[in-house]
Design an enzyme around this catalytic site. Structure first.
Site, PDB file in Angstrom:
ATOM      1  N   GLY A   1     -11.497 -13.365  22.533  1.00 43.63           N
ATOM      2  CA  GLY A   1     -11.959 -12.078  23.201  1.00 43.63           C
ATOM      3  C   GLY A   1     -14.003 -12.372  23.774  1.00 43.63           C
ATOM      4  O   GLY A   1     -14.174 -13.723  22.896  1.00 43.63           O
ATOM      5  N   ASN A   2     -14.454 -11.187  23.932  1.00 41.33           N
ATOM      6  CA  ASN A   2     -15.803 -11.731  24.026  1.00 41.33           C
ATOM      7  C   ASN A   2     -16.584 -10.260  24.150  1.00 41.33           C
ATOM      8  O   ASN A   2     -15.327  -9.154  23.587  1.00 41.33           O
ATOM      9  CB  ASN A   2     -15.708 -11.955  25.624  1.00 41.33           C
ATOM     10  N   TYR A   3     -18.139 -10.714  23.962  1.00 39.51           N
ATOM     11  CA  TYR A   3     -19.098  -9.249  23.777  1.00 39.51           C
ATOM     12  C   TYR A   3     -18.708  -8.265  24.983  1.00 39.51           C
ATOM     13  O   TYR A   3     -19.496  -7.564  24.657  1.00 39.51           O
ATOM     14  CB  TYR A   3     -20.264  -9.256  23.163  1.00 39.51           C
TER      15      TYR A   3
END
Length: 398
Positions: free
Chosen positions: A208-210
Site C-alpha cells: 500500500g501507500n501513505y
C-alpha cells in the site's frame, strides 16, 4: 446571492459579539432570513432583545423555555438553514465543535446542521496562535467547515496581532461568493478518485501507500457544494462524506478502482484522479498467512492497469480529465510529460520536497499545469487547495 437564504447566526461569548448586530443587519439587507442562536456567555456581551429587534425573530439560547416548556429543536434548525455562520467563534466554542461537546444550544445545532458551516474566529492573538487552537481549526476544516480567517489589528487586550473577527461586510462577501459559486457546476457530473489502494500479499498483508484520502474528499465536497453530482471512488480510508450530492463507491485494490472508474467515467462531464493507485500488485496471493522462514521472501510483482491512461484514451469530446503528479525530483518536467502522456486537461503537481505537502497532512502546496502554462500556489489547507483546483475545472467548462 443571499436573497431568500436562511442563515443560522451563532454568537458566542466574545467582545466581538457587538459586531454580530451589524452582521445580522447586513445579512437581512441582502435579503436573508436570519435566526440567531446565542450561547449563555454571548448574552453577557449583547442582549437577545437587541438581536430579536434586528431579526424580527425570537433569539434561541436554551434547549427549552422554563416559562412554558417550549422546546427549541436543534434538529429543525439544522434542516431549515441554507448555511450556519458562527461569528464570533471563541476558542472554547471551536474546541467544543471539534470534539462534539454539545453542552449548549449552539454546539448542538452545529452538530445537527445539514447545511454548510462558516466559522469566524475571534480571540486574543496568543490564543489564536496556540497549537490547540490551530489544531482544532484544522480539524474543523477537515470536517468540511469554512474558516473565515481573523484579521490583524488592535485586540481587546490592547495587543496588536491576528485574532480580530473579520469585519461584517467581509463576512457577508464570503457568503455571497459561496452561494454564487454554488451554481457553477449545477447539472455537471464529476467523478473523483481518492485514497490509496491495497494490493494483497496474503490474507493479512498488503502492498500500500501513505495516502489518507483527505485531498480527494476535499475535492468531492468542493464539487458538491458548487452544485455537481459527485461520484467518489474511494480506496480504504477513515473518512466520511458530508454533502448529500456525493455518491461513494468503496474499493480496495487497483483492479477494483479501475473497473469502477471505467464504468463511471463514461457518463461523467469530468474526472479528477486524486487516488494514489498502486503501480504494481503481487502476481499471486497466498491463500493462508505466509510464515516467517529462514530464507528471504521474494514477491514477484506485475503492473496494475493504468487507470489514467485508459480514461485518457476513452475521453470523448467535451469531457474533462485532471490528474495528480506526486514527484520528488525534476517535478515540473515529470508532470508535463505525464500531462501529455495521460491526455489530461490539466495536472496538479505535488512535490514531497515541499514542507506541509503530500500524504497524511491537512495542508498542501500545489502547482497547476496545463498546455498553456504553469500556476504555482502557496501552502494552504487541503480544503482551500480543493477550491483552487475546482476553480480551474470551472474555467475549462466556460
Amino acid at each position: 446571492m443571499l436573497q431568500g437564504k436562511k442563515i443560522v447566526l451563532g454568537i458566542t461569548g466574545s467582545i466581538a459579539a457587538y459586531k454580530a448586530a451589524v452582521l445580522a443587519r447586513a445579512l437581512i439587507k441582502k435579503g436573508a432570513e436570519v435566526q440567531i442562536v446565542i450561547t449563555p456567555a454571548g448574552k453577557e456581551f449583547i442582549t437577545p432583545i437587541t438581536l430579536s429587534a434586528l431579526t424580527s425573530k425570537p433569539v434561541v439560547s436554551e434547549f427549552f423555555s422554563q416559562r412554558d416548556g417550549t422546546w427549541h429543536s436543534h434538529v429543525d434548525l439544522g434542516l431549515w438553514a441554507d448555511a450556519m455562520l458562527i461569528a464570533p467563534a471563541t476558542a472554547s466554542t471551536i474546541g467544543k465543535m471539534t470534539h462534539g461537546v454539545a453542552d449548549n444550544m449552539l454546539v448542538t445545532t452545529y452538530l445537527s446542521m445539514k447545511a454548510p458551516v462558516f466559522v469566524a474566529p475571534a480571540m486574543d492573538l496568543d490564543m489564536f496562535a496556540h497549537p490547540s487552537t490551530r489544531h482544532n481549526l484544522d480539524v474543523l476544516r477537515s470536517y468540511g467547515n469554512h474558516i473565515i480567517e481573523p484579521a490583524c489589528g488592535e485586540l481587546a487586550s490592547h495587543l496588536t496581532g491576528k485574532g480580530r473577527m473579520e469585519e461584517p461586510e467581509k463576512i457577508v462577501e464570503v457568503l455571497e461568493r459561496f452561494f454564487e459559486a454554488g451554481r457553477e457546476l449545477s447539472g455537471k457530473k464529476i467523478m473523483i478518485t481518492a485514497g490509496p489502494t491495497y494490493e494483497k500479499i496474503d490474507p493479512v498483508r498488503f502492498v500500500g501507500n501513505y495516502s489518507s484520502g483527505k485531498m480527494g474528499y476535499a475535492l468531492a465536497e468542493a464539487c458538491a457544494e458548487r452544485g455537481a453530482d459527485v461520484t467518489l471512488i474511494s480506496g480504504p480510508v477513515n473518512l466520511k462524506t458530508v454533502h448529500p450530492a456525493i455518491r461513494r463507491i468503496d474499493v480496495e485494490s487497483a483492479a477494483q478502482m479501475y473497473e469502477a472508474a471505467m464504468a463511471s467515467y463514461r457518463d461523467m462531464d469530468a474526472g479528477i484522479l486524486c487516488a494514489a493507485v498502486a503501480d504494481f500488485t503481487p502476481e499471486t496471493v497466498a491463500e493462508t498467512k505466509i510464515k516467517r522462514e529462514k530464507d528471504d521472501l521474494v514477491i514477484r510483482l506485475k503492473p496494475t492497469k493504468d487507470i489514467a491512461a485508459a480514461l485518457g484514451q476513452q475521453k470523448r469530446k467535451g469531457q474533462l480529465l485532471a490528474g495528480f503528479a506526486l514527484e520528488t525530483n525534476e517535478e515540473v518536467a515529470h508532470a508535463q510529460e505525464k500531462l501529455a502522456r495521460k491526455n489530461f486537461d490539466f495536472i496538479v503537481l505535488n512535490s514531497l520536497n515541499d514542507k506541509g505537502a503530500g500524504f497524511r497532512v491537512d495542508t498542501n502546496k500545489i502547482t497547476l499545469i496545463d498546455r498553456q502554462g504553469i500556476t504555482p500556489f502557496p501552502l494552504k489547507s487541503k480544503r482551500e487547495v480543493a477550491d483552487d483546483i475546482i476553480d480551474k475545472l470551472v474555467s475549462l467548462f466556460i
